[in-house]
Design a protein around this motif. Structure first.
Motif, PDB file in Angstrom:
ATOM      1  N   TYR A  17     116.418  14.883  -6.719  1.00 29.42           N
ATOM      2  CA  TYR A  17     117.605  15.665  -6.377  1.00 29.42           C
ATOM      3  C   TYR A  17     118.533  14.888  -5.452  1.00 29.42           C
ATOM      4  O   TYR A  17     119.741  14.815  -5.674  1.00 29.42           O
ATOM      5  N   VAL A  18     117.955  14.281  -4.411  1.00 29.68           N
ATOM      6  CA  VAL A  18     118.773  13.518  -3.458  1.00 29.68           C
ATOM      7  C   VAL A  18     119.422  12.317  -4.136  1.00 29.68           C
ATOM      8  O   VAL A  18     120.608  12.022  -3.910  1.00 29.68           O
ATOM      9  N   THR A  19     118.682  11.636  -4.987  1.00 27.62           N
ATOM     10  CA  THR A  19     119.242  10.497  -5.711  1.00 27.62           C
ATOM     11  C   THR A  19     120.372  10.942  -6.637  1.00 27.62           C
ATOM     12  O   THR A  19     121.405  10.277  -6.737  1.00 27.62           O
ATOM     13  N   GLY A  20     120.201  12.071  -7.287  1.00 27.06           N
ATOM     14  CA  GLY A  20     121.245  12.584  -8.168  1.00 27.06           C
ATOM     15  C   GLY A  20     122.495  12.994  -7.416  1.00 27.06           C
ATOM     16  O   GLY A  20     123.615  12.818  -7.896  1.00 27.06           O
ATOM     17  N   ARG A  21     122.326  13.543  -6.225  1.00 31.94           N
ATOM     18  CA  ARG A  21     123.488  13.942  -5.421  1.00 31.94           C
ATOM     19  C   ARG A  21     124.200  12.735  -4.833  1.00 31.94           C
ATOM     20  O   ARG A  21     125.423  12.715  -4.736  1.00 31.94           O
ATOM     21  N   ALA A  22     123.457  11.715  -4.438  1.00 32.64           N
ATOM     22  CA  ALA A  22     124.060  10.533  -3.813  1.00 32.64           C
ATOM     23  C   ALA A  22     124.719   9.625  -4.846  1.00 32.64           C
ATOM     24  O   ALA A  22     125.666   8.918  -4.526  1.00 32.64           O
ATOM     25  N   ARG A  23     124.218   9.631  -6.072  1.00 33.65           N
ATOM     26  CA  ARG A  23     124.745   8.827  -7.176  1.00 33.65           C
ATOM     27  C   ARG A  23     124.893   7.351  -6.799  1.00 33.65           C
ATOM     28  O   ARG A  23     125.994   6.793  -6.843  1.00 33.65           O
ATOM     29  N   PRO A  24     123.788   6.696  -6.431  1.00 37.24           N
ATOM     30  CA  PRO A  24     123.908   5.291  -6.019  1.00 37.24           C
ATOM     31  C   PRO A  24     124.327   4.369  -7.167  1.00 37.24           C
ATOM     32  O   PRO A  24     124.997   3.370  -6.941  1.00 37.24           O
ATOM     33  N   GLY A  25     123.958   4.715  -8.385  1.00 35.31           N
ATOM     34  CA  GLY A  25     124.360   3.881  -9.521  1.00 35.31           C
ATOM     35  C   GLY A  25     125.859   3.887  -9.727  1.00 35.31           C
ATOM     36  O   GLY A  25     126.480   2.847  -9.969  1.00 35.31           O
ATOM     37  N   ALA A  26     126.478   5.058  -9.615  1.00 32.09           N
ATOM     38  CA  ALA A  26     127.934   5.152  -9.779  1.00 32.09           C
ATOM     39  C   ALA A  26     128.656   4.420  -8.657  1.00 32.09           C
ATOM     40  O   ALA A  26     129.679   3.763  -8.881  1.00 32.09           O
ATOM     41  N   ARG A  27     128.134   4.521  -7.442  1.00 32.65           N
ATOM     42  CA  ARG A  27     128.763   3.810  -6.320  1.00 32.65           C
ATOM     43  C   ARG A  27     128.638   2.300  -6.483  1.00 32.65           C
ATOM     44  O   ARG A  27     129.579   1.552  -6.217  1.00 32.65           O
ATOM     45  N   LEU A  28     127.470   1.844  -6.915  1.00 33.44           N
ATOM     46  CA  LEU A  28     127.270   0.415  -7.124  1.00 33.44           C
ATOM     47  C   LEU A  28     128.160  -0.091  -8.242  1.00 33.44           C
ATOM     48  O   LEU A  28     128.756  -1.168  -8.144  1.00 33.44           O
ATOM     49  N   TRP A  29     128.285   0.668  -9.320  1.00 34.80           N
ATOM     50  CA  TRP A  29     129.138   0.284 -10.451  1.00 34.80           C
ATOM     51  C   TRP A  29     130.601   0.216 -10.009  1.00 34.80           C
ATOM     52  O   TRP A  29     131.328  -0.713 -10.355  1.00 34.80           O
ATOM     53  N   GLY A  30     131.051   1.202  -9.235  1.00 34.85           N
ATOM     54  CA  GLY A  30     132.421   1.197  -8.728  1.00 34.85           C
ATOM     55  C   GLY A  30     132.674   0.010  -7.817  1.00 34.85           C
ATOM     56  O   GLY A  30     133.741  -0.611  -7.869  1.00 34.85           O
ATOM     57  N   TRP A  31     131.680  -0.330  -6.987  1.00 37.55           N
ATOM     58  CA  TRP A  31     131.821  -1.491  -6.121  1.00 37.55           C
ATOM     59  C   TRP A  31     131.943  -2.764  -6.952  1.00 37.55           C
ATOM     60  O   TRP A  31     132.745  -3.639  -6.643  1.00 37.55           O
ATOM     61  N   ALA A  32     131.165  -2.875  -8.020  1.00 38.94           N
ATOM     62  CA  ALA A  32     131.176  -4.088  -8.843  1.00 38.94           C
ATOM     63  C   ALA A  32     132.484  -4.241  -9.618  1.00 38.94           C
ATOM     64  O   ALA A  32     132.876  -5.359  -9.938  1.00 38.94           O
ATOM     65  N   LEU A  33     133.167  -3.144  -9.896  1.00 40.06           N
ATOM     66  CA  LEU A  33     134.396  -3.209 -10.681  1.00 40.06           C
ATOM     67  C   LEU A  33     135.653  -3.408  -9.827  1.00 40.06           C
ATOM     68  O   LEU A  33     136.742  -3.493 -10.375  1.00 40.06           O
ATOM     69  N   ARG A  34     135.519  -3.480  -8.519  1.00 37.85           N
ATOM     70  CA  ARG A  34     136.688  -3.713  -7.676  1.00 37.85           C
ATOM     71  C   ARG A  34     137.282  -5.086  -7.950  1.00 37.85           C
ATOM     72  O   ARG A  34     136.602  -6.005  -8.395  1.00 37.85           O
ATOM     73  N   ARG A  36     138.287  -8.635  -7.444  1.00 39.69           N
ATOM     74  CA  ARG A  36     137.831  -9.762  -6.637  1.00 39.69           C
ATOM     75  C   ARG A  36     138.206 -11.039  -7.360  1.00 39.69           C
ATOM     76  O   ARG A  36     138.507 -11.035  -8.546  1.00 39.69           O
ATOM     77  N   THR A  37     138.146 -12.136  -6.663  1.00 35.46           N
ATOM     78  CA  THR A  37     138.370 -13.433  -7.284  1.00 35.46           C
ATOM     79  C   THR A  37     137.051 -14.203  -7.262  1.00 35.46           C
ATOM     80  O   THR A  37     136.191 -13.957  -6.411  1.00 35.46           O
ATOM     81  N   PRO A  38     136.894 -15.167  -8.166  1.00 31.56           N
ATOM     82  CA  PRO A  38     135.643 -15.938  -8.192  1.00 31.56           C
ATOM     83  C   PRO A  38     135.397 -16.759  -6.928  1.00 31.56           C
ATOM     84  O   PRO A  38     134.315 -17.285  -6.736  1.00 31.56           O
ATOM     85  N   ARG A  39     136.402 -16.876  -6.065  1.00 33.50           N
ATOM     86  CA  ARG A  39     136.199 -17.625  -4.826  1.00 33.50           C
ATOM     87  C   ARG A  39     135.398 -16.823  -3.800  1.00 33.50           C
ATOM     88  O   ARG A  39     134.898 -17.378  -2.839  1.00 33.50           O
ATOM     89  N   GLN A  40     135.314 -15.529  -3.995  1.00 30.79           N
ATOM     90  CA  GLN A  40     134.605 -14.679  -3.048  1.00 30.79           C
ATOM     91  C   GLN A  40     133.126 -14.574  -3.441  1.00 30.79           C
ATOM     92  O   GLN A  40     132.809 -14.408  -4.618  1.00 30.79           O
ATOM     93  N   PRO A  41     132.225 -14.633  -2.480  1.00 32.18           N
ATOM     94  CA  PRO A  41     130.799 -14.494  -2.813  1.00 32.18           C
ATOM     95  C   PRO A  41     130.469 -13.131  -3.421  1.00 32.18           C
ATOM     96  O   PRO A  41     129.573 -13.021  -4.254  1.00 32.18           O
ATOM     97  N   ALA A  42     131.213 -12.099  -3.033  1.00 31.20           N
ATOM     98  CA  ALA A  42     130.947 -10.768  -3.570  1.00 31.20           C
ATOM     99  C   ALA A  42     131.219 -10.711  -5.072  1.00 31.20           C
ATOM    100  O   ALA A  42     130.613  -9.905  -5.785  1.00 31.20           O
ATOM    101  N   TRP A  43     132.121 -11.560  -5.581  1.00 35.21           N
ATOM    102  CA  TRP A  43     132.410 -11.574  -7.016  1.00 35.21           C
ATOM    103  C   TRP A  43     131.167 -11.986  -7.798  1.00 35.21           C
ATOM    104  O   TRP A  43     130.862 -11.413  -8.836  1.00 35.21           O
TER     105      TRP A  43
END
Length: 90
Positions: A17-34, A36-43
């Motif tokens: 229930y807590v995992t479903g409410r927090a939706r960590p997969g959707a947050r991680l996916w949204g973070w990955a789609l921001r 960025r440029t290949p020069r950044q380590p986060a990319w």
């Protein structure tokens, strides 16, 4: 059912229930789609995050239908067949 089983099942339901409410997969996916440029380590980390579902799907396909999956991968990389030579006079 004994007390341990009830507690384990209750903990699993609460965790789901807590995992479903927090939706960590959707947050991680949204973070990955921001943007960025290949020069950044986060990319580069984002590329790994986006590659994981592709790898999972390919692995599942290879387990479920291995012959068809391999045949489709081979057909995808085949060069197109040559057309017949042009004839000017019949």
């Amino acid at each position: 059912m004994n007390t341990t089983t009830v507690l384990v099942v209750g903990a699993a339901l609460l965790a789901g229930y807590v995992t479903g409410r927090a939706r960590p997969g959707a947050r991680l996916w949204g973070w990955a789609l921001r943007d960025r440029t290949p020069r950044q380590p986060a990319w580069w980390i984002a590329q790994l995050v986006l590659a994981v579902p592709v790898a999972v799907l390919l692995t599942v396909r290879l387990v479920v239908r291995p012959r068809r999956t391999v045949a489709q991968l081979r057909a995808r990389h085949r060069p197109p067949e040559r057309s017949p030579a042009v004839r000017f006079f019949a």
